[in-house]
Design a protein around this motif. Structure first.
Motif, PDB file in Angstrom:
ATOM      1  N   GLY A  82       0.789  -1.225   0.000  1.00  0.00           N
ATOM      2  CA  GLY A  82       0.000   0.000   0.000  1.00  0.00           C
ATOM      3  C   GLY A  82       0.816   1.266   0.000  1.00  0.00           C
ATOM      4  N   SER A  84       2.734   2.327   2.270  1.00  0.00           N
ATOM      5  CA  SER A  84       2.322   2.859   3.566  1.00  0.00           C
ATOM      6  C   SER A  84       3.500   2.943   4.520  1.00  0.00           C
ATOM      7  N   THR A  86       4.903   4.324   8.839  1.00  0.00           N
ATOM      8  CA  THR A  86       4.769   5.017  10.112  1.00  0.00           C
ATOM      9  C   THR A  86       6.037   5.824  10.322  1.00  0.00           C
ATOM     10  N   SER A 140       0.371   6.521   7.725  1.00  0.00           N
ATOM     11  CA  SER A 140      -0.466   6.752   6.548  1.00  0.00           C
ATOM     12  C   SER A 140       0.267   6.284   5.300  1.00  0.00           C
ATOM     13  N   SER A 141      -0.076   6.927   4.196  1.00  0.00           N
ATOM     14  CA  SER A 141       0.601   6.695   2.926  1.00  0.00           C
ATOM     15  C   SER A 141       1.982   7.346   2.934  1.00  0.00           C
ATOM     16  N   ARG A 175      -7.514   2.946   8.278  1.00  0.00           N
ATOM     17  CA  ARG A 175      -7.398   3.751   7.062  1.00  0.00           C
ATOM     18  C   ARG A 175      -8.632   4.636   6.953  1.00  0.00           C
ATOM     19  N   GLY A 181      -5.784  -0.371   9.111  1.00  0.00           N
ATOM     20  CA  GLY A 181      -4.868   0.761   8.967  1.00  0.00           C
ATOM     21  C   GLY A 181      -3.480   0.491   9.474  1.00  0.00           C
ATOM     22  N   TYR A 182      -3.041   1.258  10.467  1.00  0.00           N
ATOM     23  CA  TYR A 182      -1.633   1.306  10.813  1.00  0.00           C
ATOM     24  C   TYR A 182      -1.471   1.432  12.322  1.00  0.00           C
ATOM     25  N   THR A 220       1.248  -2.488   9.412  1.00  0.00           N
ATOM     26  CA  THR A 220       0.322  -1.969   8.404  1.00  0.00           C
ATOM     27  C   THR A 220      -0.732  -3.020   8.088  1.00  0.00           C
ATOM     28  N   GLU A 222      -2.322  -2.814   5.081  1.00  0.00           N
ATOM     29  CA  GLU A 222      -2.433  -2.838   3.628  1.00  0.00           C
ATOM     30  C   GLU A 222      -2.079  -4.225   3.092  1.00  0.00           C
ATOM     31  N   GLY A 312      -3.527   2.778  -1.759  1.00  0.00           N
ATOM     32  CA  GLY A 312      -3.718   2.810  -0.320  1.00  0.00           C
ATOM     33  C   GLY A 312      -4.479   4.039   0.137  1.00  0.00           C
ATOM     34  N   GLU A 313      -4.037   4.611   1.255  1.00  0.00           N
ATOM     35  CA  GLU A 313      -4.768   5.755   1.807  1.00  0.00           C
ATOM     36  C   GLU A 313      -4.659   6.990   0.920  1.00  0.00           C
TER      37      GLU A 313
END
Length: 363
Positions: A82, A84, A86, A140-141, A175, A181-182, A220, A222, A312-313
């Motif tokens: 994704g 993605s 952190t 997020s992304s 997400r 999500g994360y 994640t 994703e 992804g996001e």
């Protein structure tokens, strides 16, 4: 010859070349399907330019941990899944700080509040300062993390407040469309977590210690990519440069070849084409065709090569701006014309000029 005529001729070439690639046999040891069964572990480290980079990939987990040693410390974990990640950006320090990876990265599996599976890593790290205050945390992304890292704004809905309990601080969020999500958890080993007068979270080392010791877990939700493992990536002609081979392997998936980590951890059309052409003599057929197929599958209706994908996001938020709520359909931009002129010659180099590609096209 004007640009429209050139584009029309390229589109005609693509019809022929796409049909040839689609007809390539997947049987035998060269078939792309052969790489799905292996989950061989890949783990390596690269330190350059004041940046410590540690990579890990096995099964459903692929992650890149990077820590910046400077007066502007930063700790990120990004995932090809994704595109993605952190990240923690810390307040500036009076003197440059230096990070260390104290234990090897290990795979980790967690769950969100709804019990949905998240994949990622854990690692024990340290930094030679008694305290750090957190300026910003983002989950997020990578596209948004990249924006923030360049001092640009990010969508407010991706900013997550921390939950602090004893010496552990945790961020977790779904997400934007409600999908898994994360999560990011940081535990200060032997130290404390507090809040200063300005409201920033402060990580404090154990009493009398000049170094912070942290346990990191980053996850994640994703969808994981399908890796191309070493055995299915390189031919015997490859240069015996282990580090370079590791980098290419980390960036290689059946779904696509990634442009680079951390900031470009997804598909870029021009980068894919250049990489495939330059590495063609040392790549196995399935790897070459994974790259070319990823480009073909993202062509516009009139045959333009996609420059970058939004997944992804990033896709969720981008689609929402265009009136499509909770829609994670990938978005593509076609603003770069380089790939349009590169695709046909590179396809021809594989399917016509290279004896391996020509044989597979004829099968």
């Amino acid at each position: 010859m004007n640009a429209t005529t050139i584009r029309t001729r390229i589109a005609r070439w693509l019809i022929v070349l796409t049909a040839l690639l689609a007809g390539c046999s997947g049987g035998g040891s060269d078939g792309a399907s052969q790489s799905t069964g292996s989950s061989a572990s890949l783990a390596f480290q690269m330190n350059a330019g004041g940046q410590l980079n540690a990579f890990y990939r096995e099964g459903s987990v692929a992650a890149h941990l990077l820590m910046r040693s400077s007066t502007r410390p930063r700790l990120l974990v990004v995932f090809p899944a994704g595109n993605s990640g952190t990240g923690l950006w810390f307040d500036d320090t009076a003197q440059p700080v230096n990070w260390s990876l104290d234990t090897a990265i290990a795979p980790s599996v967690g769950h969100d509040v709804l019990g949905r599976t998240l994949y990622g890593i854990t690692a024990n790290v340290s930094v030679d300062t008694a305290s750090l205050s957190i300026r910003q945390a983002l989950l997020s992304s990578v596209r948004f993390m990249r924006d923030f890292n360049g001092d640009n704004s990010v969508p407010p809905e991706i900013v997550t407040p921390p939950f602090v309990q004893d010496n552990t601080i945790r961020w977790q969020r779904p997400r934007s469309d409600g999908a898994p999500g994360y999560a990011l958890t940081v535990t200060v080993t032997g130290g404390t977590v507090s809040t200063n007068a300005s409201g920033a979270v402060v990580l404090q080392a154990a009493s009398g210690s000049a170094a912070l010791h942290l346990q990191i877990q980053a996850l994640t939700g994703e969808t994981p990519l399908t890796p191309i493992t070493h055995a299915n990536l390189f031919s015997n002609a490859v240069n015996p440069d282990t580090q370079s081979q590791n980098v290419v392997e980390f960036l290689s998936y059946q779904d696509k070849l990634l442009a680079g980590s951390w900031q470009y951890d997804t598909y870029f059309g021009r980068d894919t084409l250049i990489s495939v052409r330059m590495l063609m003599p040392v790549l196995q057929p399935s790897a070459i065709e994974a790259g070319l197929t990823s480009v073909l599958s993202r062509l516009s209706a009139d045959g333009m090569v996609a420059h970058e994908e939004g997944i992804g996001e990033f896709a969720v938020i981008d689609n929402r701006k265009n009136g499509r709520s909770n829609d994670a359909t990938p978005s593509y931009d076609y603003k770069m014309i380089d790939g349009d002129y590169m695709l046909a010659p590179i396809m021809a180099a594989w399917l016509i000029d290279d004896s391996r590609g020509a044989a597979r096209a004829a099968a």
